[in-house]
Design an enzyme around this catalytic site. Structure first.
Site, short mmCIF file in Angstrom:
data_model
loop_
_atom_site.label_atom_id
_atom_site.label_comp_id
_atom_site.label_asym_id
_atom_site.label_seq_id
_atom_site.Cartn_x
_atom_site.Cartn_y
_atom_site.Cartn_z
N ASP A 1 11.39 42.51 16.57
CA ASP A 1 10.23 43.38 16.72
C ASP A 1 9.10 42.76 15.90
O ASP A 1 9.34 41.93 15.01
CB ASP A 1 10.59 44.78 16.23
N ASP B 1 5.57 44.50 14.63
CA ASP B 1 4.97 45.34 13.59
C ASP B 1 6.06 46.02 12.76
O ASP B 1 6.95 46.68 13.28
CB ASP B 1 4.07 46.40 14.22
N ASP C 1 -3.76 52.54 12.10
CA ASP C 1 -4.69 52.43 13.23
C ASP C 1 -4.36 51.23 14.11
O ASP C 1 -5.19 50.81 14.91
CB ASP C 1 -6.14 52.34 12.73
N ASN D 1 6.36 46.53 21.46
CA ASN D 1 5.61 47.54 22.21
C ASN D 1 4.15 47.49 21.76
O ASN D 1 3.87 47.63 20.56
CB ASN D 1 6.16 48.94 21.94
N GLN D 2 3.25 47.32 22.69
CA GLN D 2 1.82 47.27 22.38
C GLN D 2 1.06 48.19 23.32
O GLN D 2 0.25 47.75 24.15
CB GLN D 2 1.30 45.83 22.45
N HIS E 1 2.50 49.26 28.03
CA HIS E 1 2.53 50.62 28.57
C HIS E 1 2.65 51.69 27.50
O HIS E 1 3.23 51.48 26.44
CB HIS E 1 3.69 50.76 29.56
N CYS F 1 7.91 53.00 32.08
CA CYS F 1 8.17 51.63 32.52
C CYS F 1 9.58 51.22 32.12
O CYS F 1 10.31 51.96 31.46
CB CYS F 1 7.15 50.68 31.90
N CYS G 1 10.05 48.29 30.47
CA CYS G 1 9.95 47.29 29.40
C CYS G 1 9.70 47.88 28.02
O CYS G 1 10.02 47.25 27.01
CB CYS G 1 8.86 46.26 29.73
#
Length: 213
Positions: A12, A14, A23, A56-57, A96, A102, A104
């Site tokens: 992963d 972050d 933020d 994940n973004q 997403h 989704c 992914c």
């Protein structure tokens, strides 16, 4: 004679490689490597297993950052990792949001499956390191060994992750500590909570709160 598929290491981003921001990380200027992460990735590279980033973004589809901004972050990140002697084979990210359903976005294992198809990866011989239950669940869904780190959001999910699943899940203080878990596992040792994490929990929490895998 067919060549057996190799395992891989999935990270992963972050909270594992770089520090989380409330933020979100929206530019390279906001990207800060977690202490020890660069050295840890260099050690992972030395295992000869391909190393991937799966992140994940949702900031993309939420309109907080563009795909170009995320790609720019990853270009800089991979360059700095290379300078430090490490290598990321490829970065996969899901743009997403939760409601888009989704395949992914973690905890769905779509990004891991995509890497498996593109690079001939045996996911059952692979590892995933993350700071959230979604990372753990994505790995377990495809038979990979999952390691939860306490950086980022890890402490928030520690109890839930390690009590929710009937399988054994490794736990580590940070990515550097997780590398020790991976190397030990490659040498045939069982996945476990690292001694460093056990000591940290004994120092920071009441003894009865320490979960021993």
């Amino acid at each position: 004679m067919a060549v057996a598929a190799t395992g891989a290491i999935f990270l992963d981003r972050d909270g594992v490689i770089n520090e989380n921001r409330n933020d979100h990380v929206k530019s390279w200027d906001e990207f800060v490597f977690i202490q020890g992460a660069l050295k840890a990735i260099r050690r992972l590279t030395q295992t000869q297993m391909p190393v991937f980033v799966v992140t994940n973004q949702a900031v993309v589809n939420r309109g907080i950052a563009t795909a170009g901004m995320i790609d720019d972050i990853h270009r800089h990140m991979m360059a700095q990792i290379a300078v430090a002697g490490g290598e990321i084979t490829k970065v996969y990210y899901c743009p997403h949001d939760n409601h888009e359903d989704c395949l992914c976005r973690k905890p769905a294992p779509g990004m891991l499956k995509q890497a498996a198809v593109e690079f001939g990866i045996d996911l059952t011989r692979s590892f995933i390191v993350g700071d959230a239950w979604t990372d753990v669940q994505a790995g377990l869904a495809v038979g990979a060994r999952s390691i939860l780190v306490m950086t980022g959001r890890g402490q928030r999910y520690f109890h839930n992750c390690l009590t929710q699943y009937p399988v054994r899940v490794g736990a580590a203080c940070d990515l550097a500590d997780a590398v020790d878990v991976i190397i030990s596992a490659l040498e045939g040792e069982p996945m476990d909570t690292t001694p460093r994490l056990r000591r940290a929990f004994h120092m920071a929490l009441h003894p009865e709160e320490l979960i021993v895998l």
